[in-house]
Design an enzyme around this catalytic site. Structure first.
Site, PDB file in Angstrom:
ATOM      1  N   ASP A  19       0.996  -1.176  -0.029  1.00 49.23           N
ATOM      2  CA  ASP A  19       0.032   0.119   0.042  1.00 49.23           C
ATOM      3  C   ASP A  19       0.743   1.162   0.084  1.00 49.23           C
ATOM      4  O   ASP A  19       2.156   1.020  -0.012  1.00 49.23           O
ATOM      5  CB  ASP A  19      -0.827   0.116   1.245  1.00 49.23           C
ATOM      6  CG  ASP A  19      -0.361   0.226   2.617  1.00 49.23           C
ATOM      7  OD1 ASP A  19       0.764   0.423   2.636  1.00 49.23           O
ATOM      8  OD2 ASP A  19      -0.963   0.140   3.397  1.00 49.23           O
ATOM      9  N   CYS A  65       3.010  -3.066   4.212  1.00 50.31           N
ATOM     10  CA  CYS A  65       2.387  -2.040   4.662  1.00 50.31           C
ATOM     11  C   CYS A  65       2.668  -1.220   5.738  1.00 50.31           C
ATOM     12  O   CYS A  65       4.074  -1.394   5.794  1.00 50.31           O
ATOM     13  CB  CYS A  65       0.934  -2.243   4.670  1.00 50.31           C
ATOM     14  SG  CYS A  65       0.566  -3.403   6.175  1.00 50.31           S
ATOM     15  N   THR A  86       2.436  -1.597   9.173  1.00 55.39           N
ATOM     16  CA  THR A  86       2.656  -2.366  10.079  1.00 55.39           C
ATOM     17  C   THR A  86       3.066  -3.730   9.791  1.00 55.39           C
ATOM     18  O   THR A  86       3.679  -4.605  10.531  1.00 55.39           O
ATOM     19  CB  THR A  86       1.393  -2.707  11.040  1.00 55.39           C
ATOM     20  OG1 THR A  86       0.515  -3.043  10.347  1.00 55.39           O
ATOM     21  CG2 THR A  86       1.115  -1.168  11.642  1.00 55.39           C
ATOM     22  N   HIS A 122       8.756 -24.197   9.070  1.00 54.21           N
ATOM     23  CA  HIS A 122       7.883 -24.858   9.971  1.00 54.21           C
ATOM     24  C   HIS A 122       6.353 -24.707   9.289  1.00 54.21           C
ATOM     25  O   HIS A 122       5.417 -25.454   9.306  1.00 54.21           O
ATOM     26  CB  HIS A 122       7.715 -24.533  11.274  1.00 54.21           C
ATOM     27  CG  HIS A 122       8.843 -25.090  12.159  1.00 54.21           C
ATOM     28  ND1 HIS A 122       8.913 -25.220  13.546  1.00 54.21           N
ATOM     29  CD2 HIS A 122       9.866 -25.794  11.758  1.00 54.21           C
ATOM     30  CE1 HIS A 122       9.984 -25.913  14.034  1.00 54.21           C
ATOM     31  NE2 HIS A 122      10.791 -26.424  12.849  1.00 54.21           N
ATOM     32  N   HIS A 157       5.793 -30.996  10.224  1.00 60.18           N
ATOM     33  CA  HIS A 157       5.280 -29.854   9.954  1.00 60.18           C
ATOM     34  C   HIS A 157       4.119 -29.790   8.818  1.00 60.18           C
ATOM     35  O   HIS A 157       3.417 -29.024   8.596  1.00 60.18           O
ATOM     36  CB  HIS A 157       6.265 -28.786   9.824  1.00 60.18           C
ATOM     37  CG  HIS A 157       7.432 -28.629  10.643  1.00 60.18           C
ATOM     38  ND1 HIS A 157       6.867 -28.202  12.082  1.00 60.18           N
ATOM     39  CD2 HIS A 157       8.741 -29.225  11.112  1.00 60.18           C
ATOM     40  CE1 HIS A 157       7.940 -28.310  12.874  1.00 60.18           C
ATOM     41  NE2 HIS A 157       8.846 -28.972  12.183  1.00 60.18           N
TER      42      HIS A 157
HETATM   43  C1  RB5 Z   1      -2.193   2.813   6.411  1.00 57.64           C
HETATM   44  O1  RB5 Z   1      -2.015   4.009   6.941  1.00 57.64           O
HETATM   45  C2  RB5 Z   1      -1.965   1.680   7.296  1.00 57.64           C
HETATM   46  O2  RB5 Z   1      -3.030   1.495   7.973  1.00 57.64           O
HETATM   47  C3  RB5 Z   1      -1.467   0.636   6.600  1.00 57.64           C
HETATM   48  O3  RB5 Z   1      -0.338   0.588   5.880  1.00 57.64           O
HETATM   49  C4  RB5 Z   1      -1.189  -0.654   7.593  1.00 57.64           C
HETATM   50  O4  RB5 Z   1      -0.248  -0.264   8.706  1.00 57.64           O
HETATM   51  C5  RB5 Z   1      -2.332  -1.461   7.968  1.00 57.64           C
HETATM   52  O5  RB5 Z   1      -2.207  -2.395   8.679  1.00 57.64           O
END
Ligand code: RB5
Length: 149
Positions: A7, A64, A66, A97, A132
């Site tokens: 993203d 993304c 996180t 695994h 596994h």
């Molecule tokens: C985008 O702002 C953010 O929410 C997305 O990249 C991600 O971290 C969501 O899990």
């Protein structure tokens, strides 16, 4: 072949990973996004993971903010085992695994140096199989709506 996707939040890290793969002669396809403009992670996840399930790509690497949202979306695609990793041990063992076929990274969580280590480990580590495989088969059974208990 590796498929890359992100993203907008993961876009800068995806671009750095592309440079790293180029430097190491590893082939990839980039399904976007192609700019820091808003691009929703679920779209990138489905697009990239469809290529893994169809066999066009062997593994996906997704970014993304996180690494979590895009991994949640990726894991909704049948046949995908996505792991959000921010440490070396997890990136290694999710291959050994879990036979993970999708690595998810958080561009707001880790730096590019660590990301490159995780990418290299994820690409080069083989599934151990054996006991596994039984557990991976159980994951697939749950995905298919079977009761496994
Ligand atoms: C985008 O702002 C953010 O929410 C997305 O990249 C991600 O971290 C969501 O899990």
């Amino acid at each position: 072949m590796i498929v890359l996707g992100s993203d907008h939040a993961g876009f800068p890290l995806k671009e750095e990973i592309k440079n790293h793969l180029d430097a190491n002669g590893i082939e990839y396809v980039d399904i976007g996004c192609y700019s820091p403009e808003r691009y929703d992670y679920a779209v990138a996840a489905q697009k990239a993971c469809d290529m893994v399930v169809s066999g066009e790509a062997k593994k996906a690497i997704l970014c993304c903010g996180t690494g979590i949202g895009i991994s949640m979306a990726a894991n909704k695609v049948k046949g995908i085992r996505a792991a959000a990793c921010s440490d070396y041990f997890s990136a290694k063992y999710t291959r050994l695994h879990n036979d993970a076929n999708c690595l998810c990274l958080g561009a707001r969580v880790i730096g590019s140096g660590l990301a490159f280590e995780l990418v290299d480990t994820f690409i080069s580590t083989s599934f151990e199989g054996g006991r596994h495989q039984t557990r991976v088969d159980q994951i697939t059974a749950i995905e298919n709506g079977e009761k496994i208990y």
